[in-house]
Design a protein around this motif. Structure first.
Motif, PDB file in Angstrom:
ATOM      1  N   PRO A 221       3.920  -1.716  11.147  1.00 25.11           N
ATOM      2  CA  PRO A 221       4.819  -1.055  10.828  1.00 25.11           C
ATOM      3  C   PRO A 221       4.889   0.315  11.027  1.00 25.11           C
ATOM      4  O   PRO A 221       4.353   0.895  11.254  1.00 25.11           O
ATOM      5  CB  PRO A 221       4.995  -1.316   9.151  1.00 25.11           C
ATOM      6  N   SER A 222       6.397   1.233  10.401  1.00 26.20           N
ATOM      7  CA  SER A 222       6.564   2.470  10.578  1.00 26.20           C
ATOM      8  C   SER A 222       6.912   2.718   9.627  1.00 26.20           C
ATOM      9  O   SER A 222       8.516   2.224   9.018  1.00 26.20           O
ATOM     10  CB  SER A 222       7.399   2.850  12.036  1.00 26.20           C
ATOM     11  N   PHE A 223       6.823   3.253   8.547  1.00 28.36           N
ATOM     12  CA  PHE A 223       7.580   3.695   7.259  1.00 28.36           C
ATOM     13  C   PHE A 223       7.592   5.414   6.870  1.00 28.36           C
ATOM     14  O   PHE A 223       6.933   6.518   8.454  1.00 28.36           O
ATOM     15  CB  PHE A 223       6.551   3.930   6.666  1.00 28.36           C
ATOM     16  N   GLY A 224       8.115   5.584   6.130  1.00 21.85           N
ATOM     17  CA  GLY A 224       8.858   7.497   6.239  1.00 21.85           C
ATOM     18  C   GLY A 224       7.752   8.065   5.548  1.00 21.85           C
ATOM     19  O   GLY A 224       7.088   7.346   4.847  1.00 21.85           O
ATOM     20  N   LEU A 225       8.059   9.535   5.485  1.00 21.85           N
ATOM     21  CA  LEU A 225       7.094  10.412   4.998  1.00 21.85           C
ATOM     22  C   LEU A 225       6.685   9.996   3.565  1.00 21.85           C
ATOM     23  O   LEU A 225       6.100  10.091   2.781  1.00 21.85           O
ATOM     24  CB  LEU A 225       7.219  11.309   4.976  1.00 21.85           C
ATOM     25  N   ASP A 226       8.266   9.330   2.794  1.00 21.84           N
ATOM     26  CA  ASP A 226       7.957   9.360   1.001  1.00 21.84           C
ATOM     27  C   ASP A 226       7.130   8.358   0.850  1.00 21.84           C
ATOM     28  O   ASP A 226       6.747   7.752  -0.312  1.00 21.84           O
ATOM     29  CB  ASP A 226       9.307   9.143   0.312  1.00 21.84           C
ATOM     30  N   GLU A 227       6.589   7.583   2.253  1.00 18.42           N
ATOM     31  CA  GLU A 227       5.621   6.155   0.913  1.00 18.42           C
ATOM     32  C   GLU A 227       4.326   5.978   2.037  1.00 18.42           C
ATOM     33  O   GLU A 227       3.522   5.817   2.171  1.00 18.42           O
ATOM     34  CB  GLU A 227       6.177   5.120   2.580  1.00 18.42           C
ATOM     35  N   ALA A 228       4.012   8.119   3.017  1.00 12.80           N
ATOM     36  CA  ALA A 228       2.871   8.242   2.852  1.00 12.80           C
ATOM     37  C   ALA A 228       1.836   7.999   1.948  1.00 12.80           C
ATOM     38  O   ALA A 228       0.485   7.222   2.715  1.00 12.80           O
ATOM     39  CB  ALA A 228       2.459   9.717   3.471  1.00 12.80           C
ATOM     40  N   ASP A 229       1.401   8.153   0.783  1.00  7.09           N
ATOM     41  CA  ASP A 229       0.476   7.497  -0.180  1.00  7.09           C
ATOM     42  C   ASP A 229       0.034   6.229  -0.085  1.00  7.09           C
ATOM     43  O   ASP A 229      -0.567   5.909   0.213  1.00  7.09           O
ATOM     44  CB  ASP A 229       1.134   8.364  -1.220  1.00  7.09           C
ATOM     45  N   LEU A 230       1.280   5.130   0.570  1.00  4.75           N
ATOM     46  CA  LEU A 230       0.876   3.673  -0.034  1.00  4.75           C
ATOM     47  C   LEU A 230       0.236   3.373   0.992  1.00  4.75           C
ATOM     48  O   LEU A 230      -0.596   2.876   1.519  1.00  4.75           O
ATOM     49  CB  LEU A 230       2.586   3.211   0.001  1.00  4.75           C
ATOM     50  N   VAL A 231       0.565   3.825   2.439  1.00  5.44           N
ATOM     51  CA  VAL A 231       0.240   4.528   4.113  1.00  5.44           C
ATOM     52  C   VAL A 231      -1.481   4.765   4.151  1.00  5.44           C
ATOM     53  O   VAL A 231      -2.286   3.640   3.919  1.00  5.44           O
ATOM     54  CB  VAL A 231       0.596   4.747   4.847  1.00  5.44           C
ATOM     55  N   VAL A 232      -1.919   5.704   2.901  1.00  5.63           N
ATOM     56  CA  VAL A 232      -2.949   5.697   3.076  1.00  5.63           C
ATOM     57  C   VAL A 232      -3.290   4.684   2.017  1.00  5.63           C
ATOM     58  O   VAL A 232      -5.120   4.931   2.420  1.00  5.63           O
ATOM     59  CB  VAL A 232      -3.051   7.579   2.885  1.00  5.63           C
ATOM     60  N   ARG A 233      -3.471   4.058   0.984  1.00  7.02           N
ATOM     61  CA  ARG A 233      -4.413   3.440   0.405  1.00  7.02           C
ATOM     62  C   ARG A 233      -4.321   2.122   0.646  1.00  7.02           C
ATOM     63  O   ARG A 233      -5.968   1.529   1.124  1.00  7.02           O
ATOM     64  CB  ARG A 233      -3.281   3.205  -1.006  1.00  7.02           C
ATOM     65  N   THR A 234      -3.482   1.105   1.555  1.00  2.84           N
ATOM     66  CA  THR A 234      -3.281   0.416   2.584  1.00  2.84           C
ATOM     67  C   THR A 234      -4.724   0.736   3.912  1.00  2.84           C
ATOM     68  O   THR A 234      -5.544   0.284   3.729  1.00  2.84           O
ATOM     69  CB  THR A 234      -2.401   0.312   3.533  1.00  2.84           C
ATOM     70  N   ALA A 235      -4.540   1.787   4.332  1.00  4.50           N
ATOM     71  CA  ALA A 235      -5.365   1.401   5.028  1.00  4.50           C
ATOM     72  C   ALA A 235      -6.712   2.551   5.116  1.00  4.50           C
ATOM     73  O   ALA A 235      -7.407   1.445   5.790  1.00  4.50           O
ATOM     74  CB  ALA A 235      -5.136   3.451   6.489  1.00  4.50           C
ATOM     75  N   GLU A 236      -7.008   2.944   3.817  1.00  4.33           N
ATOM     76  CA  GLU A 236      -8.575   2.832   3.043  1.00  4.33           C
ATOM     77  C   GLU A 236      -8.780   1.424   2.783  1.00  4.33           C
ATOM     78  O   GLU A 236     -10.526   0.855   3.192  1.00  4.33           O
ATOM     79  CB  GLU A 236      -8.226   3.831   1.692  1.00  4.33           C
ATOM     80  N   GLN A 237      -7.986   0.503   2.058  1.00  2.42           N
ATOM     81  CA  GLN A 237      -8.670  -0.388   1.937  1.00  2.42           C
ATOM     82  C   GLN A 237      -8.998  -1.334   3.252  1.00  2.42           C
ATOM     83  O   GLN A 237      -9.800  -2.401   2.861  1.00  2.42           O
ATOM     84  CB  GLN A 237      -7.166  -1.865   0.780  1.00  2.42           C
TER      85      GLN A 237
END
Length: 551
Positions: free
Chosen positions: A166-182
């Motif tokens: 998936p590709s996300f908007g910049l406003d979803e960056a926090d969600l992407v960071v949390r998922t990547a870390e998990q």
């Protein structure tokens, strides 16, 4: 870029070579305009450009070396090619034992030109497609990334070894960071939506943002670097973490100009070395007694279990130290009653010699195996093979990961709220898989992972899969009751795969909480080879006693 290939027997015209575009180093703060940037996961692996015609695939590495024979399972791309062919940019990935993309396993595949069936089975790979450069005889690399991405998704590429993440908007960056870390991914990519593909160029229109994790570690010792004015200097601090039998070495880190920290380390009491210290380090090391704790940032773990690229962030005062680091060898948590709990589970094969008779409250068709809560493996029999079984193989299965991310990718454009919901559930599921080595977890945490898994599977099964997971708060059960990690989840997944998936009409999974027991029941209307009356009776896959709360 080279000229096109001939048409006719050779198939559609494709470029001979498109040097891949390269990312520059950056930070999330470098992207300031939400409308101009996309945020995507970073995948550790082998960068490749795929030149695809119907029935034919050519893979070139970032240095233009052919690796087609190294990854024969990616020939399936040729089955999904448009008539005029396509050129894809992406990364070949392999997962480590924890289910994370890792170069370690992938090196075994790239070390041989033509892997045999055994190596392919032992180290399966997938291709993560991140950009589209050529489609059906048309150059699309001059298009802005927003349009290239839309055309890539329109191709509908999917399969057990193919993933369009998936590709996300910049406003979803926090969600992407949390998922990547998990999930243990090592970075993110920021891509400008309004610029074309720039072959062979490293540009700040595409930024790679590394993810660094921060944690506390034991200061196990140090390596000298000579002396100045009669005082010894530190070349590196040696780090450890608590293990089952005492501290275990996890790497070394430079201490930089932290003079105050250096004086504290130099003045600490001498002690014994941790386990698993390399010989080259052990010869010169000065080992310390437990007590000093430091904060470090790192990029995950290497295949050998060492911290990757650690950096020193200072000593931690005693009142701020993590509980498990204050005691160098913390006692392992035991379930009530000491030795271990008996967890009845249904197994696909005949029970091993250590099997015990089923309790009177369970159906006669149920088989039981003793599982120690603190070890999560049968005491007299080997752990069953497969995903989410055993201390090393309890991980998210590779195909399940690919299928899940493909599903999320397909929903990003059509149903963004649903995609976000599934991504959060996938993060919960990944978090649960990371806790497989713990002796016990809370019941409500286990059930959260079960709900996340069922939510993901319902997107694949649709109306064929129904589920009902009881809530401890309304069932008179303590939400903090201790359960073996993944025990309920493994039973639910087994029911979905072995009972509901083969049934034409599907079925229902029910996780029931009754009279101090967690039960996993499956109902199907048409189990093959089973008479209708028996098929409609619930099949009990797990009957798990619930006792004292988890610590």
């Amino acid at each position: 870029m080279g000229g096109g290939a001939a048409t006719g027997e050779q198939g559609p015209t494709l470029p001979d070579l498109v040097p891949p575009m390269l990312p520059a180093a950056g930070e999330l703060s470098d992207a300031t305009d939400p409308g101009r940037w996309a945020v995507e996961f970073g995948w550790e692996g082998h960068r490749c450009v795929a030149y695809v015609r119907p029935g034919r695939v050519r893979l070139l590495s970032s240095t233009a070396r052919s690796v087609t024979r190294s990854f024969p399972e990616l020939a399936v791309l040729g089955e999904q090619s448009p008539p005029g062919g396509m050129v894809l940019d992406g990364t070949v990935v392999a997962l480590d034992e924890a289910g994370r993309p890792s170069r370690g396993p992938l090196l075994r595949r790239t070390a041989t030109v033509a892997p045999d069936d055994g190596l392919r089975a032992e180290v399966p790979v997938g291709y993560v497609v991140t950009d589209l450069l050529w489609r059906d005889g048309r150059r699309v690399l001059e298009l802005p990334y927003r349009r290239r991405r839309a055309e890539l998704e329109a191709l509908g590429l999917a399969g057990p070894t193919i993933l369009v993440p998936p590709s996300f908007g910049l406003d979803e960056a926090d969600l992407v960071v949390r998922t990547a870390e998990q999930y243990g991914l090592d970075g993110l990519h920021l891509k400008r939506l309004d610029v074309p593909y720039q072959p062979g160029r490293r540009t700040r229109n595409w930024l790679r943002v590394p993810l660094r994790r921060r944690r506390q570690v034991q200061v196990a010792g140090w390596v000298p670097a000579g002396s100045t004015a009669g005082r010894e200097r530190i070349a590196a601090v040696l780090l450890a973490l608590p293990g089952a039998d005492g501290p275990v070495y996890i790497g070394r880190v430079g201490i930089g100009a932290a003079d105050g920290d250096a004086r504290t380390v130099l003045g600490a009491r001498p002690g014994r070395p941790p386990a698993d210290v390399p010989e080259g380090i052990a010869a010169d090391a000065r080992w310390l007694a437990p007590g000093l704790v430091a904060a470090v940032e790192h990029r995950g773990r290497t295949a050998a279990g060492r911290l990757a690229l650690p950096s020193w962030r200072g000593l931690v005062p005693p009142d701020a130290q993590d509980d498990d680091l204050r005691d160098p060898a913390p006692a392992r948590r035991e379930p009530p009653g000491g030795g271990g709990a008996t967890v009845p589970v249904r197994t696909a094969a005949a029970p091993p010699p250590a099997a015990t008779p089923a309790p009177a409250t369970t159906p006669a068709t149920e088989e039981t195996v003793r599982i120690r809560v603190r070890e999560a493996v049968p005491p007299e029999a080997p752990a069953p093979e497969g995903p989410w079984h055993g201390p090393l193989s309890r991980r998210l299965e590779q195909h399940f990961v690919y299928n899940t991310l493909n599903t999320i990718a397909s929903l990003v454009r059509t149903d963004p709220p649903r995609a976000r919901e599934l991504l959060l559930g996938f993060a919960d599921l990944s978090r649960a898989a990371d806790r497989a080595e713990e002796p016990a977890i809370r019941l409500d945490e286990e059930l959260a992972a079960v709900r996340a898994y069922l939510q993901i599977e319902r997107t694949r099964f649709g109306a064929r899969l129904e589920s009902d997971v009881d809530d401890p708060r309304t069932s008179g059960v303590d939400p903090a009751a201790a359960v073996p990690p993944l025990a309920v989840l493994a039973a639910v997944r087994r029911g979905v795969q072995e009972e509901i998936e083969p049934a034409t009409a599907g079925g229902t999974v029910h996780v029931r909480l009754v009279t101090g027991t967690c039960r996993v029941e499956v109902r199907t209307a048409d189990r093959p080879g089973v008479p209708g009356g028996a098929a409609r009776a619930p099949l009990v896959l797990l009957s798990l006693p619930l006792d004292a709360p988890a610590e």
